[in-house]
Design an enzyme around this catalytic site. Structure first.
Site, mmCIF file in Angstrom:
data_model
loop_
_atom_site.group_PDB
_atom_site.id
_atom_site.type_symbol
_atom_site.label_atom_id
_atom_site.label_comp_id
_atom_site.label_asym_id
_atom_site.label_seq_id
_atom_site.Cartn_x
_atom_site.Cartn_y
_atom_site.Cartn_z
ATOM 1 N N LYS A 29 0.845 -1.204 0.000
ATOM 2 C CA LYS A 29 0.000 0.000 0.000
ATOM 3 C C LYS A 29 0.877 1.248 0.000
ATOM 4 O O LYS A 29 1.911 1.276 0.680
ATOM 5 C CB LYS A 29 -0.883 -0.014 1.263
ATOM 6 C CG LYS A 29 -1.767 1.201 1.416
ATOM 7 C CD LYS A 29 -2.675 1.100 2.631
ATOM 8 C CE LYS A 29 -3.447 2.387 2.800
ATOM 9 N NZ LYS A 29 -4.324 2.381 3.969
ATOM 10 N N GLU A 70 -8.534 11.992 12.487
ATOM 11 C CA GLU A 70 -7.639 10.872 12.811
ATOM 12 C C GLU A 70 -6.745 11.132 14.024
ATOM 13 O O GLU A 70 -5.938 12.064 14.029
ATOM 14 C CB GLU A 70 -6.767 10.559 11.586
ATOM 15 C CG GLU A 70 -5.999 9.274 11.748
ATOM 16 C CD GLU A 70 -5.396 8.784 10.438
ATOM 17 O OE1 GLU A 70 -5.858 9.202 9.354
ATOM 18 O OE2 GLU A 70 -4.464 7.989 10.508
ATOM 19 N N GLU A 118 -7.280 -2.287 2.608
ATOM 20 C CA GLU A 118 -6.603 -1.019 2.901
ATOM 21 C C GLU A 118 -6.638 -0.745 4.408
ATOM 22 O O GLU A 118 -5.663 -0.298 5.003
ATOM 23 C CB GLU A 118 -7.408 0.081 2.194
ATOM 24 C CG GLU A 118 -6.608 1.022 1.345
ATOM 25 C CD GLU A 118 -7.521 2.068 0.726
ATOM 26 O OE1 GLU A 118 -8.317 1.716 -0.167
ATOM 27 O OE2 GLU A 118 -7.448 3.236 1.143
ATOM 28 N N GLU A 170 -12.038 10.834 -4.781
ATOM 29 C CA GLU A 170 -11.976 10.744 -3.310
ATOM 30 C C GLU A 170 -11.199 11.928 -2.714
ATOM 31 O O GLU A 170 -11.639 12.546 -1.737
ATOM 32 C CB GLU A 170 -11.310 9.427 -2.906
ATOM 33 C CG GLU A 170 -11.226 9.251 -1.403
ATOM 34 C CD GLU A 170 -10.622 7.918 -0.997
ATOM 35 O OE1 GLU A 170 -10.961 6.877 -1.605
ATOM 36 O OE2 GLU A 170 -9.797 7.925 -0.054
#
Ligand SMILES: C=C(O[C@H]1C=CC=C(C(=O)O)[C@@H]1O)C(=O)O
Length: 431
Positions: free
Chosen positions: A182, A231, A275, A410
């Site tokens: 990733k 986050e 992910e 996105e």
């Protein structure tokens, strides 16, 4: 030695405070998504530049120890600020902006609705007392600025085609190199306002507009980094420890039914689950190595923000006295929600594709108090403000199944909340 003066439970109007803070630098505003945690730092007694190298977190710890040695035993204030995203492979001259931590001249800690413990630090007790008294009198006397959103002069998404090519090349590498799993790639939007931004006023606006996220401002000199990030990197309170995996994204629906349907689809989507799971397993193994005992749910839940919803796995646990917040932050950053997996290989791809340091974008920003409480958020959904200019950042996790156009859409959705904070809607711009 420094002297410290504190006044407890002082009612303070945030509009007056932010208007006054506009005249000070550095300033730091950090509000948690729980609405309870709010720490503000104004002016610096001592400042520490956090450099883009592996020792950055150890150096910050040393600086904190030195600061602590200069303060009366038991002083409960925090040092605040951020680290750069990059921790290697960058010369200082390449850094967009220096990242700083500072010990504030004036610290405000929320203890009730619009009520704060206010602490002033200076070289003598008399100087600290007058700094505190003058500041409180100045806040009271401040006429709050009437806040109007800026009219947009122009906005450009930068290097969209380079981002598309970068995603396509990275997908190819992810398909060919079985060890690379990733890579999180980002892009920028450059916008100009008709009038200069007032960062503290913008901070008030992200609070109103995105109550479910952190609200963070770090202003140093003539630039300011504003973030409405969902986050958390870490939170340490006493022996309690919290972090979270936030990765995997879909839009919000136009109706409640559509929103629920999109959320359910996200929870079942194999690409997004992969992910996300990479982030969960990586955080899990880093915490074990760092001596933090934390547990998490076996399945992610949804986190809903203004324009997107995410897969979300909160972690909570306990930490021993000897565990140091800087060490854990340095070990966790960058999680595969911002870097990738394996981390070093992903960071090499990011540097090649993006060709520009991220600075505070995606970086740890927060505070560490002298009594050991600490919280760092990850600086996403963010903008760097300077005068009339705003540079917005947005990234997306790329895995072998990613499609470039979807990642462009996105990241476009991720720009939107900050654009809507900073600028009047075109209909409002009319006259
Ligand atoms: C890198 C960003 O998002 C990260 C956090 C949540 C979801 C993400 C994703 O689904 O790609 C990213 O990992 C950003 O918003 O700039």
């Amino acid at each position: 030695m420094y002297a410290v003066q504190t006044k407890h439970r002082i009612p303070i109007n945030l509009k007056q405070l932010t208007t006054l803070a506009a005249t000070m630098t550095p300033t730091f505003f950090f509000e948690g998504s729980d609405g309870h945690t709010l720490r503000i730092g104004l002016g610096a007694v001592s400042e520490h530049v956090t450099l883009p190298h592996h020792q950055a977190y150890a150096e910050a710890r040393q600086w904190l120890t030195a600061v602590k040695g200069e303060l009366p035993i038991g002083t409960d204030v925090a040092i605040m600020g951020g680290f750069p995203f990059e921790s290697a492979g960058l010369r200082l001259a390449e850094m967009a902006e220096a990242s700083v931590l500072f010990l504030p001249q004036l610290s405000l800690l929320k203890v009730g609705p619009d009520t704060f413990d206010v602490t002033a630090i200076d070289t003598t007790a008399g100087a600290a007392r007058s700094r505190l008294d003058q500041f409180l009198a100045a806040v009271q006397a401040t006429v709050p600025r009437v806040s109007t959103r800026a009219a947009l002069h122009q906005a450009t998404e930068l290097k969209v085609e380079a981002f598309r090519r970068g995603v396509e090349q990275t997908v190819h590498r992810l398909q060919m190199q079985s060890d690379l799993k990733k890579v999180v790639l980002s892009r920028r939007l450059q916008a100009t306002a008709e009038q200069a931004f007032l960062p503290e006023t913008e901070w008030l606006r992200i609070r109103r507009q995105n109550p479910e996220t952190y609200h963070i401002l770090l202003k140093s000199g003539s630039t300011a980094f504003l973030s409405s990030t969902p986050e958390r990197l870490l939170k340490m309170t006493g022996d309690r420890f919290e972090t979270a995996a936030v990765a995997g994204t879909t839009p919000r629906g136009a109706t409640t039914d559509q929103d629920v349907m999109l959320g359910r689809t996200l929870l079942r989507d194999a690409k997004n689950r992969w992910e996300h799971d990479l982030v969960v397993t990586t955080i899990d193994s880093i915490l074990r190595t760092a001596g933090v005992v934390a547990t998490h749910r076996s399945e992610p839940i949804l986190m809903k923000n203004r324009t997107v919803q995410h897969l979300y796995t909160p972690f909570s646990g306990v930490v021993g006295q000897s565990v140091d917040a800087f060490a854990v932050a340095g070990a966790l950053h960058p999680t595969p929600a911002l870097g990738g997996l394996p981390t070093a290989a992903a960071l090499t791809v990011i540097a090649e594709v993006e060709q520009q340091p991220r600075g505070l974008f995606g970086a740890p920003i927060g505070y560490v108090s002298l009594n050991g409480e600490a919280e760092f958020a990850v600086g996403i959904r963010s903008a760097q403000l300077r005068g009339v200019s705003a540079t917005l950042f947005a990234g997306a996790g790329i895995v072998a199944e990613s499609v470039a156009e979807n990642e462009i859409q996105e990241t476009r959705l991720k720009f939107r909340p900050m654009m809507e904070t900073l600028f009047k809607r075109s209909a409002e711009q009319g006259g």
